[in-house]
Design a protein around this motif. Structure first.
Motif, PDB file in Angstrom:
ATOM      1  N   LEU A  47      -8.869  11.950  12.333  1.00  0.00           N
ATOM      2  CA  LEU A  47      -7.642  11.151  12.405  1.00  0.00           C
ATOM      3  C   LEU A  47      -6.999  11.367  13.776  1.00  0.00           C
ATOM      4  N   HIS A  49      -4.553  10.650  17.233  1.00  0.00           N
ATOM      5  CA  HIS A  49      -3.168  10.354  17.601  1.00  0.00           C
ATOM      6  C   HIS A  49      -3.102   9.324  18.728  1.00  0.00           C
ATOM      7  N   SER A  57       0.824  15.310  15.153  1.00  0.00           N
ATOM      8  CA  SER A  57       1.544  14.053  14.953  1.00  0.00           C
ATOM      9  C   SER A  57       1.442  13.521  13.533  1.00  0.00           C
ATOM     10  N   TRP A  58       0.230  13.471  13.001  1.00  0.00           N
ATOM     11  CA  TRP A  58       0.066  12.907  11.663  1.00  0.00           C
ATOM     12  C   TRP A  58       0.713  13.784  10.599  1.00  0.00           C
ATOM     13  N   ARG A  61       4.720  13.267  11.219  1.00  0.00           N
ATOM     14  CA  ARG A  61       5.307  11.939  11.143  1.00  0.00           C
ATOM     15  C   ARG A  61       4.863  11.132   9.926  1.00  0.00           C
ATOM     16  N   SER A  62       3.869  11.613   9.215  1.00  0.00           N
ATOM     17  CA  SER A  62       3.416  10.938   8.002  1.00  0.00           C
ATOM     18  C   SER A  62       3.274  11.973   6.886  1.00  0.00           C
ATOM     19  N   ILE A  64       0.364  12.542   5.328  1.00  0.00           N
ATOM     20  CA  ILE A  64      -1.078  12.528   5.167  1.00  0.00           C
ATOM     21  C   ILE A  64      -1.571  13.644   4.261  1.00  0.00           C
ATOM     22  N   MET A  77      -7.557  16.557  12.679  1.00  0.00           N
ATOM     23  CA  MET A  77      -6.594  15.922  13.574  1.00  0.00           C
ATOM     24  C   MET A  77      -6.569  16.684  14.895  1.00  0.00           C
ATOM     25  N   TRP A 242       6.158   4.458  13.431  1.00  0.00           N
ATOM     26  CA  TRP A 242       5.542   5.291  12.410  1.00  0.00           C
ATOM     27  C   TRP A 242       5.804   4.827  10.985  1.00  0.00           C
ATOM     28  N   TRP A 245       2.819   2.895  10.130  1.00  0.00           N
ATOM     29  CA  TRP A 245       1.576   3.664  10.112  1.00  0.00           C
ATOM     30  C   TRP A 245       1.520   4.600   8.916  1.00  0.00           C
ATOM     31  N   ASP A 246       2.653   5.177   8.536  1.00  0.00           N
ATOM     32  CA  ASP A 246       2.689   6.040   7.359  1.00  0.00           C
ATOM     33  C   ASP A 246       2.347   5.246   6.102  1.00  0.00           C
ATOM     34  N   ILE A 249      -1.652   3.989   6.450  1.00  0.00           N
ATOM     35  CA  ILE A 249      -2.710   4.984   6.326  1.00  0.00           C
ATOM     36  C   ILE A 249      -3.077   5.174   4.859  1.00  0.00           C
TER      37      ILE A 249
END
Length: 263
Positions: A47, A49, A57-58, A61-62, A64, A77, A242, A245-246, A249
């Motif tokens: 995954l 960035h 980042s993931w 900000r998410s 995941i 990541m 984001w 993207w959140d 994903i």
């Protein structure tokens, strides 16, 4: 599941690098867990960035980690700085790092990760969307599928992502008028892969209709469809941030051609 922060030395980059890794874990309270047992190995999602991001980042900000809970999949990541997943014209060899060294290191550190093509996937956002498609198109023998969210997929757009920073992009890609038709051009990679007769990866794309990269995504969609790729394309209202993207994903995880998703 387990969340690990891994600091390791890269011989290719010549410095210490970092990756965050989510590993599946069999937990007693989850009786319906998809985590394999015995000698079975688990699939892996790399995954990636975007610009300004790193290995955290993931996670930051998410959600995941929560989204892959009980999926029985590892998520890698890595940080790749601002290298654009490319062996830079002036700089480090980030393509060699991400396409060759990092998978080898992961399989050395985490022997539970499957090395089978059908168990390896890559996804990313923005710059990471470019990297994800580059890995899938350039290493289709090792990656079964790739997903791009708001990806910077059209090489003709690269110089316009930040017009005040032309020198930066020339340090990465070299003369910008030479990018189209090179191995850093995803359109060219897709055409070459189709003509080679090698296996084609499954691909997923999403881009917001208000995103500044939208036109490039539409152009890539048409190119891949004309070549006959197995492409799932989605678009919806949204720009480059984001909160989209959140959300998307989660759709990528449902789309992944995992045995647990297919069964």
């Amino acid at each position: 599941m387990a969340l690990l922060q891994v600091d390791f030395y890269s011989n290719v980059i010549g410095m210490c690098m970092q990756m965050d890794v989510i590993l599946p874990q069999k937990v007693d309270k989850y009786m319906d867990t998809n985590v394999k047992s015995g000698n079975d190995k688990y699939p892996t999602l790399y995954l990636l960035h975007g610009m300004g991001g790193n290995n955290t980042s993931w996670i930051r900000r998410s959600s995941i980690e929560r989204y892959v809970d009980n999926m029985g999949i590892a998520v890698v990541m890595p940080t790749t700085h601002l290298g654009w997943y490319t062996d830079m014209y002036h700089g480090h060899k980030y393509w060699t790092f991400i396409s060759q060294e990092l998978p080898a290191i992961c399989h050395e550190f985490f022997p539970g990760m499957s090395e089978k093509r059908e168990d390896n996937f890559v996804a990313g956002l923005s710059m990471g969307g470019y990297g994800a498609f580059k890995l899938a198109l350039g290493c289709s023998d090792r990656f079964f599928g790739a997903a791009s969210l708001s990806g910077a997929l059209d090489s003709s757009d690269l110089a316009n992502i930040d017009t005040s920073n032309k020198d930066f992009f020339e340090n990465v890609f070299g003369p910008l008028d030479k990018v189209i038709g090179s191995d850093n051009d995803l359109f060219t990679l897709a055409t070459k892969l189709k003509e080679s007769g090698k296996p084609l990866p499954k691909l997923y794309m999403w881009c917001g209709t208000e995103d500044f990269l939208y036109n490039g995504n539409r152009a890539m969609k048409e190119h891949l469809e004309n070549l006959g790729f197995d492409l799932t394309y989605e678009e919806s209202a949204g720009d480059h941030q984001w909160k989209y993207w959140d959300e998307k994903i989660q759709d990528v995880l449902k789309w992944l051609p995992l045995k647990s998703n297919i069964n």
